[in-house]
Design an enzyme around this catalytic site. Structure first.
Site: not given
Ligand SMILES: Cc1ncc(C[n+]2csc(CCOP(=O)(O)OP(=O)(O)O)c2C)c(N)n1
Length: 624
Positions: A281, A367, A395
């Site tokens: 990243k 979740e 979710r």
């Protein structure tokens, strides 16, 4: 910038040059507009290599979440629009089918959907007698979700041809990635996985009681260094699921990535392939590479100095108010534990984690699991707080209902980013929570009008001994001094803020302040409005609403949520059940998709800005 069909014919140096150009453009452009940054710098070379190896006018590609697909947008004719990124009527921060019907094959914003979607596309291709390749690109963070494995489970079983999953492994979610899967991927990268198994097998053979047989076994199995390597295939987990595992390959080395993609194409003729690509990243921009968490999503920044522009001083965010209150309460009650699904900093639980490391759980992008894990904790006497953005708790609908509400377990849901969120757009607006939680038995559902009420609602939820949710918006609170000790509110009681005899405003959360301001303006014209701060959507204070409805000519409901099934629907039901048949104006988000952009402008577009609300109320009044 070269067109996709030209990139197909580029040489390696040309591709490397193109990657350089794209990276520089992303740095310049995002420094002006803000946006997802570190993840996009990590996918530049991979994207360029993919556009060289595939023709995405035919082949299909699904980028998981889509927050890392700026290079894809840049290479597909949208470079000129990057100045409008994430702005009202501008370019979306994610991929959208309507934005590029040719190249954006599937829209997203939530994580971990890519493998399922691309598998559906691959099956459609087979059923339609076509022959293109289907590619999903998914990050290691997004791979922590069960849904990704549900899709791999089916893909391997179906032995789907020309089906490529690229695992873009940068060892980070937004926060550092968590869980044993990441440990496994790291072992694959470092080669430890292979060494561990080699050592175990060598040990087992040596320990075999008949020495001669052990020798022969070793010979027969050809467990020399090389053949063992082949036998102990790295990526066994994926191999066992039925996908050929390839990698890891350095995703910033265009040549190596091209080679891996070419080899993958050979294997794709046989069945599904997972290519493990290692990236970093923030690659190519040192400040972001050094601190990818800070640079995951940024506002405008000074690209030369590597400094994100400081926001003007503002009151603490609701997120921080929540975190501070939770820390205060947890200091007094060791049963309080906190759970996040990969949004440690986003939910403010990073502060809680510092204070109570043993009582804070980041479960990854999971979740559903977060909710049922909380239910388990609650079943054993703990007081779990699930801090999940409103949009992401969608979710966990069944888990909230089946595991928490039906068993009446005391789990607190702290729903951050409720209402219109702004630049992230349709996939991220927290507009549906009131509707999807209101229908659940046992649930207590609240929304605070300010930071002090948020604090009180957190105590109310925690000590209600019931499932309870509080929803609060993105951004800064009102800046009130945080008052007094944390005390619970009477459950199901609204607050009458002013009396009036023309209209009754029943307002919720962020719309309470605007309702009062509107009542002030109407009072200047001699129109008096009663204002109720509902506080609770469930149980709704029906008594208070019915009582005041009898004293006025019309009712106006105000909420930052969807109209169908939301708060206004609760008020309508209460009026109907109470035998009141009277004019009602619902100020809520109508039944359509709310796009991205400045939240204030979006509110105005939905008819909820101060001026628009006033016009609508005046027109309602004139019709009474
Ligand atoms: C269901 C869901 N939960 C949480 C998020 C918030 N989120 C956006 S990106 C991200 C991290 C994704 O990590 P990874 O897949 O590894 O991609 P990277 O940014 O590292 O390239 C998270 C948690 C989301 N988009 N969807």
């Amino acid at each position: 910038m070269a067109a996709p069909e030209q990139i197909r014919h580029f040489s390696l140096p040309q591709l490397e040059e193109l990657a350089h150009e794209v990276r520089e453009f992303i740095i310049d452009s995002v420094s002006e507009t803000g946006g997802h940054f570190a993840s996009n710098l990590g996918t530049v070379e991979l994207t360029v290599a993919l556009f060289n190896q595939f023709d995405f006018r035919r082949d299909r590609i699904v980028w998981d979440v889509g927050h890392q697909a700026y290079s894809h947008k840049i290479l597909t004719g949208r470079k000129g629009r990057f100045g409008t990124l994430r702005q009202h009527h501008g370019l979306s921060g994610f991929l959208k089918r309507e934005e590029s019907p040719v190249y954006d094959h599937f829209g997203a914003g939530h994580a971990s959907t890519s493998i399922s979607a691309i598998l559906g596309m691959a099956k459609a291709r087979d059923l339609q007698g076509e022959d293109h390749t289907c590619v999903a690109v998914i990050g290691d963070g997004s791979m922590t979700a069960g849904m990704a494995f549900e899709a791999l489970n089916q893909a391997g079983y179906l032995k789907t041809r020309k089906f490529l999953v690229i695992l873009n492994d940068n060892d980070m979610s937004i926060n550092p990635n968590v869980g044993s899967l990441q440990g496994y991927l790291n072992q694959l990268i470092s080669g430890q996985y292979y060494h561990r198994w080699r050592d175990r097998i060598e040990h087992a053979i040596k320990a075999f009681p008949i020495a001669g047989l052990a020798r022969r076994m070793a010979k027969v199995a050809k467990w020399t260094e090389e053949s063992m390597k082949r036998l102990m295939v790295p990526g066994l987990l994926f191999e066992d699921l039925g996908l050929a595992y390839m990698g890891p390959v350095n995703g910033h080395d265009v040549g190596a990535t091209l080679k891996a993609l070419r080899e993958a194409k050979q294997l794709l003729a046989e069945g599904p392939v997972l290519l493990h690509v290692q990236t970093k990243k923030g690659y190519g921009y040192e400040p972001a590479a050094n601190d990818p968490l800070k640079w995951h999503g940024v506002t405008a920044f000074d690209a030369e100095a590597g400094e994100i522009r400081k926001a003007a001083p503002a009151p603490p965010a609701y997120t921080k108010v929540f975190a501070d209150a939770l820390i205060e309460l947890a200091g007094r009650d060791e049963k309080i534990v906190a759970i996040t699904a990969a949004m440690l900093d986003g939910t403010g639980l990073n502060h809680f984690q510092k204070a109570f490391p043993e009582r804070c759980f980041d479960v990854g992008i999971a979740e559903q699991h977060a909710v049922t894990f909380a239910a388990g904790l609650a079943a054993q006497g703990m007081r779990p707080v699930c801090a999940i953005y409103s949009t992401f708790l969608q979710r966990g609908f069944d888990q909230v209902l089946h595991d928490v509400c039906l068993q009446d377990l005391p789990v607190t849901f702290a729903l951050d980013r409720a209402g219109i969120v702004g630049a992230d757009g349709p996939t991220h607006h927290g507009l549906y929570d009131l509707a999807y939680l209101r229908c659940m038995p046992n649930m207590i559902l609240m929304a605070p009008k300010d930071e002090n009420e948020l604090r009180q609602m957190l105590v109310t939820a925690l000590y209600s001994d019931r499932p309870a949710a509080l929803r609060y918006p993105r951004g800064n609170a009102l800046g009130q001094p945080r008052e007094g000790s944390l005390v619970a509110l009477p459950i199901g009681k609204g607050e009458l803020l002013r009396e009036g005899h023309d209209l009754l405003f029943v307002a919720l959360g962020t719309m309470v302040g605007p309702a009062q301001a509107l009542a002030d303006r109407l009072a200047e014209d001699g129109c008096t409005c009663a204002v109720i701060n509902a506080r609770f959507v469930k149980p709704l204070d029906e008594t208070l609403i019915l009582e005041w409805s009898r004293r006025v000519r019309g009712v106006v409901t105000l909420e930052e949520g969807c109209a169908p099934g939301g708060f206004s629907a609760a008020v309508l039901e209460a009026l109907a059940d109470g035998g009141r048949s009277m004019p009602v104006l619902r100020l809520a988000v109508p039944d359509h998709v709310v796009q991205h952009g400045d939240p204030r402008r979006l509110l105005e577009e939905e008819g909820l800005g101060p001026k628009e609300a006033e016009t609508r109320v005046r027109s309602f009044l004139s019709r009474l």
